[in-house]
Motif scaffolding. Sequence first.
Motif, PDB file in Angstrom:
ATOM      1  N   GLY A 197      11.650 -33.114  19.332  1.00  0.00           N
ATOM      2  CA  GLY A 197      11.198 -32.361  18.162  1.00  0.00           C
ATOM      3  C   GLY A 197      10.447 -31.119  18.614  1.00  0.00           C
ATOM      4  N   VAL A 198      10.873 -29.968  18.105  1.00  0.00           N
ATOM      5  CA  VAL A 198      10.210 -28.706  18.466  1.00  0.00           C
ATOM      6  C   VAL A 198       9.647 -28.089  17.192  1.00  0.00           C
ATOM      7  N   SER A 199       8.342 -27.909  17.153  1.00  0.00           N
ATOM      8  CA  SER A 199       7.727 -27.370  15.951  1.00  0.00           C
ATOM      9  C   SER A 199       7.059 -26.036  16.228  1.00  0.00           C
ATOM     10  N   GLY A 200       7.127 -25.164  15.248  1.00  0.00           N
ATOM     11  CA  GLY A 200       6.446 -23.874  15.395  1.00  0.00           C
ATOM     12  C   GLY A 200       7.336 -22.698  15.061  1.00  0.00           C
ATOM     13  N   GLY A 201       8.542 -23.001  14.644  1.00  0.00           N
ATOM     14  CA  GLY A 201       9.450 -21.940  14.226  1.00  0.00           C
ATOM     15  C   GLY A 201       9.831 -21.018  15.368  1.00  0.00           C
ATOM     16  N   GLU A 202      10.338 -19.843  14.999  1.00  0.00           N
ATOM     17  CA  GLU A 202      10.836 -18.898  16.002  1.00  0.00           C
ATOM     18  C   GLU A 202       9.737 -18.412  16.943  1.00  0.00           C
ATOM     19  N   VAL A 203       8.581 -18.122  16.351  1.00  0.00           N
ATOM     20  CA  VAL A 203       7.475 -17.614  17.168  1.00  0.00           C
ATOM     21  C   VAL A 203       6.993 -18.696  18.134  1.00  0.00           C
ATOM     22  N   GLY A 204       6.880 -19.912  17.614  1.00  0.00           N
ATOM     23  CA  GLY A 204       6.454 -21.026  18.465  1.00  0.00           C
ATOM     24  C   GLY A 204       7.419 -21.235  19.621  1.00  0.00           C
ATOM     25  N   ALA A 205       8.715 -21.183  19.319  1.00  0.00           N
ATOM     26  CA  ALA A 205       9.712 -21.410  20.361  1.00  0.00           C
ATOM     27  C   ALA A 205       9.534 -20.418  21.503  1.00  0.00           C
ATOM     28  N   LEU A 206       9.181 -19.195  21.159  1.00  0.00           N
ATOM     29  CA  LEU A 206       9.033 -18.149  22.169  1.00  0.00           C
ATOM     30  C   LEU A 206       7.677 -18.213  22.873  1.00  0.00           C
ATOM     31  N   GLU A 207       6.634 -18.441  22.099  1.00  0.00           N
ATOM     32  CA  GLU A 207       5.296 -18.300  22.672  1.00  0.00           C
ATOM     33  C   GLU A 207       4.602 -19.608  23.002  1.00  0.00           C
ATOM     34  N   GLY A 208       5.207 -20.716  22.629  1.00  0.00           N
ATOM     35  CA  GLY A 208       4.601 -22.010  22.916  1.00  0.00           C
ATOM     36  C   GLY A 208       4.587 -22.888  21.692  1.00  0.00           C
ATOM     37  N   PRO A 209       5.579 -23.785  21.568  1.00  0.00           N
ATOM     38  CA  PRO A 209       5.637 -24.682  20.420  1.00  0.00           C
ATOM     39  C   PRO A 209       4.880 -25.987  20.696  1.00  0.00           C
ATOM     40  N   SER A 210       4.867 -26.847  19.675  1.00  0.00           N
ATOM     41  CA  SER A 210       4.429 -28.226  19.857  1.00  0.00           C
ATOM     42  C   SER A 210       5.710 -29.046  20.060  1.00  0.00           C
TER      43      SER A 210
ATOM     44  N   ALA B  16      -2.008 -36.394  17.430  1.00  0.00           N
ATOM     45  CA  ALA B  16      -2.966 -35.395  16.930  1.00  0.00           C
ATOM     46  C   ALA B  16      -3.197 -34.330  17.996  1.00  0.00           C
ATOM     47  N   THR B  17      -3.259 -34.757  19.250  1.00  0.00           N
ATOM     48  CA  THR B  17      -3.521 -33.820  20.347  1.00  0.00           C
ATOM     49  C   THR B  17      -2.434 -32.749  20.447  1.00  0.00           C
ATOM     50  N   ILE B  18      -1.170 -33.161  20.346  1.00  0.00           N
ATOM     51  CA  ILE B  18      -0.088 -32.180  20.547  1.00  0.00           C
ATOM     52  C   ILE B  18       0.201 -31.355  19.297  1.00  0.00           C
ATOM     53  N   TRP B  19      -0.447 -31.719  18.166  1.00  0.00           N
ATOM     54  CA  TRP B  19      -0.306 -30.889  16.964  1.00  0.00           C
ATOM     55  C   TRP B  19      -1.434 -29.866  16.856  1.00  0.00           C
ATOM     56  N   ARG B  20      -2.317 -29.833  17.841  1.00  0.00           N
ATOM     57  CA  ARG B  20      -3.449 -28.905  17.742  1.00  0.00           C
ATOM     58  C   ARG B  20      -3.032 -27.464  17.968  1.00  0.00           C
ATOM     59  N   GLY B  21      -1.873 -27.270  18.585  1.00  0.00           N
ATOM     60  CA  GLY B  21      -1.416 -25.899  18.834  1.00  0.00           C
ATOM     61  C   GLY B  21       0.083 -25.801  18.650  1.00  0.00           C
ATOM     62  N   GLY B  22       0.557 -24.579  18.463  1.00  0.00           N
ATOM     63  CA  GLY B  22       2.003 -24.333  18.433  1.00  0.00           C
ATOM     64  C   GLY B  22       2.658 -24.582  17.096  1.00  0.00           C
ATOM     65  N   CYS B  23       2.197 -25.583  16.351  1.00  0.00           N
ATOM     66  CA  CYS B  23       2.927 -25.937  15.131  1.00  0.00           C
ATOM     67  C   CYS B  23       2.224 -25.435  13.880  1.00  0.00           C
ATOM     68  N   ILE B  24       2.905 -25.573  12.764  1.00  0.00           N
ATOM     69  CA  ILE B  24       2.417 -25.033  11.489  1.00  0.00           C
ATOM     70  C   ILE B  24       1.145 -25.753  11.018  1.00  0.00           C
ATOM     71  N   ILE B  25       0.999 -27.029  11.310  1.00  0.00           N
ATOM     72  CA  ILE B  25      -0.168 -27.763  10.799  1.00  0.00           C
ATOM     73  C   ILE B  25      -1.348 -27.733  11.765  1.00  0.00           C
ATOM     74  N   ARG B  26      -1.281 -26.858  12.775  1.00  0.00           N
ATOM     75  CA  ARG B  26      -2.391 -26.810  13.728  1.00  0.00           C
ATOM     76  C   ARG B  26      -3.708 -26.521  13.000  1.00  0.00           C
ATOM     77  N   ALA B  27      -4.739 -27.255  13.401  1.00  0.00           N
ATOM     78  CA  ALA B  27      -6.003 -27.211  12.662  1.00  0.00           C
ATOM     79  C   ALA B  27      -7.124 -27.837  13.468  1.00  0.00           C
ATOM     80  N   ARG B  28      -8.333 -27.402  13.161  1.00  0.00           N
ATOM     81  CA  ARG B  28      -9.518 -27.986  13.772  1.00  0.00           C
ATOM     82  C   ARG B  28      -9.576 -29.504  13.523  1.00  0.00           C
ATOM     83  N   PHE B  29      -9.227 -29.851  12.285  1.00  0.00           N
ATOM     84  CA  PHE B  29      -9.119 -31.218  11.804  1.00  0.00           C
ATOM     85  C   PHE B  29      -8.459 -32.188  12.807  1.00  0.00           C
ATOM     86  N   LEU B  30      -7.423 -31.696  13.514  1.00  0.00           N
ATOM     87  CA  LEU B  30      -6.667 -32.584  14.396  1.00  0.00           C
ATOM     88  C   LEU B  30      -7.489 -33.037  15.587  1.00  0.00           C
ATOM     89  N   ASP B  31      -8.462 -32.231  15.979  1.00  0.00           N
ATOM     90  CA  ASP B  31      -9.373 -32.657  17.031  1.00  0.00           C
ATOM     91  C   ASP B  31     -10.158 -33.890  16.586  1.00  0.00           C
TER      92      ASP B  31
END
Length: 480
Positions: A126-139, A361-376
């Motif tokens: 599963g690759v999350s983060g859309g086009e920008v994520g794919a290029l710059e670093g997805p989850s 939760a750790t791997i959703w902290r960056g790259g993806c659309i739902i990235r949030a402080r909350f996930l920490d």
Amino acid sequence: ARATIGLTGLATMGRNLARNIARNGFTVAVHNRTAAKTTALLDEFGDEGDFVGSESLEDFVASIQRPRAIIIMVKAGDATDAVIDDLLPLLDEGDIVVDGGNAHYEDTRRREKALAEKDVHFVGMGVSGGEVGALEGPSIMVGGSEHAYETLGPVVEKIAAQVDGTPCATHVGPDGAGHFVKMVHNGIEYADMQLIAESYDLLRNVLGLDPAEIARVFEDWNSGDLESFLIEMTADVLAHVDAESGKPFVDVVADEAEQKGTGRWTVQTGLELGVPITGIAEATFARSLSGHVDQREAARSMFAEDPEETPADAIGDRDAFVEQVRLALYASKIVAYAQGFDMIRTGAEQFDWDIDLGSMATIWRGGCIIRARFLDRIREAFADEPDLTTLMTNGFFADALHEGVDAWRHVVATAARTGVPVPAFGSSLSYFDGLRRDRLPASLIQGLRDNFGAHTYRRTDKDGVFHTLWAGDRSEQDAS
Ligand code: 2AM
């Protein structure tokens, strides 16, 4: 053969992922059914890293070091099967085929099983983060065997988003686990967006704020507990003014939400697994409802009259209501994530995947659309209590729910009185109350089921299974 990894399917997502791999110093073999896309990639971005382009699938496969790892980035469904069929005769034992598309986890389970019989590892990724994520670093949520991850891990963890030095990529579990978690991730994204939309609607139509004012509210919220990519983006979209009409952008966009299907998959799977993911379900149905233009038109003309005018007592002062909406949004968001993690846990039990919830939760902290402080906070919750049965009872979240519950009830009640639909706020509050209550009316449901269908019931005061002779003398029988 000199490429570390191969990638076939060079539409936007595939091209960006290949560039990401090359930019991170790996030699990447690239291929596309239509060779023009391969040539275009090399022409435009060839100097970003070490690409090995091939026109034919044979040359492509031959250019990759063994055991080969080949990422497929084509449209989910038949195209994936077609590419796998083309690849298989060219592969050797121990090679790894990775599907980086948005496949249904059941398809991934089927493909993994079929390829295992040919001694080829199949990995659903599963690759999350859309086009920008794919290029710059997805989850990146990787399924398949641990053995396959030994080869894939170093590449995947390098190209993923990094948060505090930790990659937003991990081996989730075997076969379809990666795509399952990606699916739930998308479902949570639906719920998150619906909750934000309801908050906007309340601020707009109960308080009467305009989009620019609401943008500032969201900007403010983004500096607190709610800090997230989606809240930040909401401020951005609400502040945007349409150049042509000079109106707020949200006022010129058709109010019919579309969907590509991962929300629906999550809800379908939730029903099959018996997990009450009510927030995701309401979010998905709210999108469907918005698209029922004929029914909306009919209902609008039939029930045009406004419900109760915004009751002054219901709102108090403006800042107080804004804060109540914030608290209600936060509480509802806790419920949405509690439900999502419940679903991952249940899926893991059902399919025998050993999924570490905290790592998700750790791997959703960056790259993806739902990235949030909350996930920490979620990561910490599962680190503190690995056997936590629901996120709602973890100390940090329990405090937030205690703090927000009065505001939450007030906001849902005000929405009902003023006729603003809040399916996600309302259902998450009901979910909270459902779990919280001492006794549920499920006892009455059991009574009805026993009455019309002799479906039996259990008692609170003794073990066993019982049936009452409703049509007879109403004596109780032991039906154990
Ligand atoms: P194309 O450029 O040759 O159309 C998204 O559609 C990507 O998937 C494109 O790179 C497309 O290749 C590829 N694709 C779609 N269907 C395919 C198939 N049946 N076999 C191989 N590639 C396919």
